[in-house]
Each structure stands twice: as C-alpha cells, then as structure tokens.
Design an enzyme around this catalytic site. Sequence first.
Site, PDB file in Angstrom:
ATOM      1  N   TYR A  25      28.874   5.200  62.494  1.00 43.61           N
ATOM      2  CA  TYR A  25      28.773   3.973  61.692  1.00 43.61           C
ATOM      3  C   TYR A  25      30.160   3.466  61.310  1.00 43.61           C
ATOM      4  O   TYR A  25      30.450   2.269  61.415  1.00 43.61           O
ATOM      5  CB  TYR A  25      27.932   4.249  60.444  1.00 43.61           C
ATOM      6  CG  TYR A  25      27.642   3.032  59.614  1.00 43.61           C
ATOM      7  CD1 TYR A  25      26.731   2.069  60.050  1.00 43.61           C
ATOM      8  CD2 TYR A  25      28.269   2.824  58.381  1.00 43.61           C
ATOM      9  CE1 TYR A  25      26.454   0.941  59.284  1.00 43.61           C
ATOM     10  CE2 TYR A  25      27.997   1.710  57.610  1.00 43.61           C
ATOM     11  CZ  TYR A  25      27.093   0.774  58.070  1.00 43.61           C
ATOM     12  OH  TYR A  25      26.823  -0.339  57.307  1.00 43.61           O
TER      13      TYR A  25
ATOM     14  N   SER B 242      31.757  -3.156  56.239  1.00 42.47           N
ATOM     15  CA  SER B 242      31.275  -2.193  55.253  1.00 42.47           C
ATOM     16  C   SER B 242      32.456  -1.465  54.633  1.00 42.47           C
ATOM     17  O   SER B 242      33.551  -1.423  55.206  1.00 42.47           O
ATOM     18  CB  SER B 242      30.354  -1.175  55.944  1.00 42.47           C
ATOM     19  OG  SER B 242      30.073  -0.077  55.100  1.00 42.47           O
TER      20      SER B 242
END
Length: 275
Positions: free
Chosen positions: A158, A145
């Site tokens: 995350y 990501s």
Amino acid sequence: MSHDTSAARRSIFITGGASGIGRAVARFFGERDWFVCIADVDSAGMEDTLGLIPGGFKYSHVLDVRDRDAWDVALESAATAAGGRIDAMINNAGIGTGGHLADLDVEEIDRCLDINLRGVLYGAQAVYPFLQKTAPNSALVNIASAAGIAGGSGMSVYSATKFGVRGIAESLDAEWAPDGIKVSSICPSFIETPLLNGTGNRKSNEMVRDRVVAAGLEITPVEEVAETVWNAVHGDGLHHLVGKTAKGINFAKRWMPGRVRKQQRAASGLLGKSS
C-alpha cells in the site's frame, strides 16, 4: 464557501465515486453547482451517490481503472454529458492492502498495484487532453495517503502505491505546468470510510478500524477530505495533508526521521501482525 458563478458550469470526474472519499467529494462539488461525473465498478453504490447530489447535473459511468481503453470511453462520455468539458479529475479509486509482505498472495499484491498505481497513471494520461482544453485552472488531484509519507510495518504494498501517487503528482506538476494544468496530491490519515471495515488482507480476521483505535490514532471525518480536494482544485498547493496523524507524520519525518523509524519499529508488533 462561494459557489462557481461562471456561465459555463464546471465539471469534475471522480473515480471511486460509489462510496467513501469519492462520494464525499461528489456531494461537496455537487452542492456547489458543479456538474459531477462519477466512475466506479459498483453501479448500485454510484446510484446511491447520485441520489445524494441535488439537482440534475450529475452522471455515472461504470469503469475499471485498470482498463486503459475503458478510460477513454468513460471520459468522452462524461465530457459529453457535462456539456463538452472536464475541468477537474480526481484519481481516487483505490483499495487497501495490509499485512506482512511474506503473507500476501501474489494476486493481492498485483491487484493493489494495478488499481492504486497503474489506474492513477492511466487516468492521468487519459484525462490530459480534456484538461488541456479547459486550462488554465483545470486540475488533476491524486488521492494519496499518510502511508505515502512514511512506510510502516504491514504496509509495504500500500505504501509503495501511495509513495508512487505522490511522485506522479510531483512529476506532472512540472510536466503540465506549461499547459496551465494544476496537479496535486491529497494525503489523508485514517478517514471514516468503508476501508476501515476491512481486514487488509486475506489471512487476517482483525478489522483495520480496531487496529487504528488500539494504536490511539484519530479517525478523521471524510468531509474534511472533500473540502481539501475543493481547496486543491481552486488553489495552487502541491501536497495537501488531512488529519492530525498525517500532519504529525509529515512533520516528524522531516525533522525527526530517526524517531519515526524507532516508532514504526516499536509499532510493528501492534499494527503489522496478521491474526
């Protein structure tokens, strides 16, 4: 794009295949004559995905990526269904966890780490002997990501997993090079998937999508990720960026790290607060 024309149909194993990026990758490869194997905990979602893939060269298997023993069963079953081979594996299963670290429950932290990071390591370890057999030109692709390029407020857990996923790709790129196995990571920015429709954590009632739009960030079509995965499997790049935000963050982090830090601090009030 050309289709594969080799006598033996190549096969791909995709985790998180019930929706989002996993579904898009499954469709993309299925439409290009690959045997597609998908895995997920969502049986109904996987059936929907299989219904979108033309032809009969497809297979699904229920898999919790946190279960190391289950990985061996899933991959063996998939390889058998695909004619005895796995040419590419996409470590895609993941969840989004956001919010101030002080607000997160321990269970939320552990679940994100277990699925996004431990699951990727388990998958890589389990698929290694299968990719050895189909090397050279077999491939492992980890879905990371833009949050694995720069950490921002409300993204600590995350980001930790996605920085880790990129690190795993770099390590295995070196470790598996003698075997002829290609390893890479995909770093998308905000992608049009069901993850945008969640709140990020239990103490917030604000949708992730709303925060992204409020920040003026673009939402990239999921098909762009699927095409990038295809290019990663067939190319030799290590890290692949998808979307203007990811590319912009990567450029700024490299050349203007001080500005990135200021921007992330300024944005913390908008994107990091729980509602």
